[in-house]
Write an enzyme that holds these catalytic residues in place. Structure first.
Site, PDB file in Angstrom:
ATOM      1  N   GLU A  14      -0.487  29.746  -4.386  1.00 39.94           N
ATOM      2  CA  GLU A  14       0.698  29.819  -3.538  1.00 39.94           C
ATOM      3  C   GLU A  14       0.524  29.081  -2.209  1.00 39.94           C
ATOM      4  O   GLU A  14       1.509  28.799  -1.517  1.00 39.94           O
ATOM      5  CB  GLU A  14       1.047  31.286  -3.254  1.00 39.94           C
ATOM      6  CG  GLU A  14       1.616  32.042  -4.449  1.00 39.94           C
ATOM      7  CD  GLU A  14       2.993  31.541  -4.867  1.00 39.94           C
ATOM      8  OE1 GLU A  14       3.655  30.856  -4.060  1.00 39.94           O
ATOM      9  OE2 GLU A  14       3.404  31.818  -6.010  1.00 39.94           O
ATOM     10  N   GLU A  59     -17.202  38.342 -17.756  1.00 40.95           N
ATOM     11  CA  GLU A  59     -17.566  38.877 -16.443  1.00 40.95           C
ATOM     12  C   GLU A  59     -19.019  39.326 -16.372  1.00 40.95           C
ATOM     13  O   GLU A  59     -19.539  39.578 -15.294  1.00 40.95           O
ATOM     14  CB  GLU A  59     -16.666  40.046 -16.073  1.00 40.95           C
ATOM     15  CG  GLU A  59     -16.871  41.298 -16.888  1.00 40.95           C
ATOM     16  CD  GLU A  59     -16.016  42.450 -16.374  1.00 40.95           C
ATOM     17  OE1 GLU A  59     -16.604  43.457 -15.957  1.00 40.95           O
ATOM     18  OE2 GLU A  59     -14.778  42.337 -16.389  1.00 40.95           O
TER      19      GLU A  59
END
Length: 270
Positions: free
Chosen positions: A81, A112
Site C-alpha cells: 500500500e 515457517e
C-alpha cells in the site's frame, strides 16, 4: 527458554457452537475492543522502532517486513500500500512471507519452520546495514522469522519485531521489539483475530508515521498518491481545489498537466 503463549490460552468463551449469530458477533466485537488499548500500551516501543526506520530510510535504506501465514500477509499488505498511497518506489518497503508468493493465497506446509530460508530470502534483495528488518509473528516463535533476525543482528542490520506474546524468543531476538499483549482469542488459538488486528494497527502506525516523517504528506493530504483509478483522480482534483481555492475544471487541468497533487500545487501560478 520457556514462556507462556497468551495467544494460545483457552478462550474466555465456551460452547461457541450454541451461540446465536448475534451473540457470536457481539462477543467477537467485545474482544476486538480490547485491542486498541493493548496497542496504546506499546506506543513507546513502536516509537523507538519507527525512529530507527525513519533514520535508515532517510539515509537511503529500505524497510523489510517478514512473517509467515497471517503475519506475513499483513506485512505484504502494508508494504504494497505504500507506493499507491505515498508515491514511493516499490522497493522501499518490501514484504516477505515464508513459502514465497504462493503462500499469500494458500498455506505452504512447514515453510515457517525453516531456519535458513528467511535469511536466503533477504539475501535476494542484497540486504545490508542500510536496511531495517521487522519480523512479524503473533506467537513470537516462528523459526523462519527468528533465524533471519538472528543473522541480521550478526550483520549489524537493525531488527525489530511485532509479536503478541511477552517474553517470546522473537521479542528477545529483535533489537527493537514491539509486544502487544492481546490475550486469548475468541476462538482458542486463532491468532488471525485479535493478534492479527493488533499487528495491522501497528503496521499502519509504523508506515504512516514513517512516510509523514519522510515528507510524503502535506497538511493531512496524500499529495504523492498514485493516480491509478478514477476515484483517486477525483480525490486528487478535490485536494487541489481545496488547497488552491480554485474550481474543478482548473484543478483537473492542473492534475492532468503535472501528474500529481504535489506538483500541481507547487507549480500553480508559475
Amino acid at each position: 527458554m520457556s514462556f507462556t503463549k497468551t495467544t494460545e490460552k483457552t478462550s474466555h468463551y465456551n460452547h461457541l457452537e450454541k451461540m446465536t449469530i448475534n451473540e457470536l458477533l457481539t462477543n467477537i466485537n467485545t474482544e476486538d475492543t480490547t485491542v486498541p488499548n493493548a496497542v496504546k500500551k506499546a506506543i513507546p516501543q513502536i516509537e523507538q522502532l519507527t525512529e530507527q526506520i525513519v533514520q535508515k530510510l532517510k539515509e537511503g535504506g529500505r524497510l523489510f517486513y517478514m512473517g509467515a501465514g497471517t503475519s506475513g500477509r499483513l506485512g505484504i499488505v502494508d508494504a504494497s500500500e505504500c507506493p499507491p498511497t505515498f508515491g514511493v518506489s516499490h522497493d522501499l518497503v518490501i514484504g516477505l512471507i515464508a513459502g514465497g508468493d504462493t503462500a499469500i493465497r494458500k498455506a505452504v506446509e512447514f515453510a515457517e519452520d525453516s531456519t535458513e530460508q528467511g535469511w536466503k530470502d533477504l539475501q535476494t534483495y542484497h540486504i545490508s546495514e542500510k536496511d531495517v528488518v521487522v519480523g512479524i509473528a503473533a506467537s513470537g516463535t516462528t523459526p523462519y522469522v527468528i533465524s533471519a533476525l538472528e543473522k541480521c543482528n550478526q550483520q549489524n542490520i537493525i531488527t525489530g519485531c511485532i509479536t503478541c506474546n511477552e517474553g517470546s524468543p522473537l521479542a528477545h531476538t529483535a533489537q527493537f521489539p514491539i509486544v502487544v499483549t492481546v490475550g486469548p482469542e475468541f476462538v482458542t488459538g486463532s491468532s488471525r483475530m485479535k493478534a492479527g488486528t493488533a499487528q495491522k494497527l501497528v503496521l499502519n502506525m509504523i508506515s504512516t508515521a514513517t512516510m509523514i516523517q519522510l515528507g510524503r504528506v502535506k497538511g493531512n493530504k496524500m499529495v504523492d498518491m498514485q493516480l491509478s483509478n478514477n476515484k483517486l483522480v477525483d480525490r486528487g482534483t478535490r485536494m487541489i481545489m481545496e488547497e488552491l481555492n480554485i474550481d474543478r475544471p482548473l484543478a483537473a487541468e492542473l492534475l492532468q498537466k503535472y501528474g500529481s497533487v504535489r506538483n500541481a500545487i507547487n507549480n500553480y501560478g508559475n
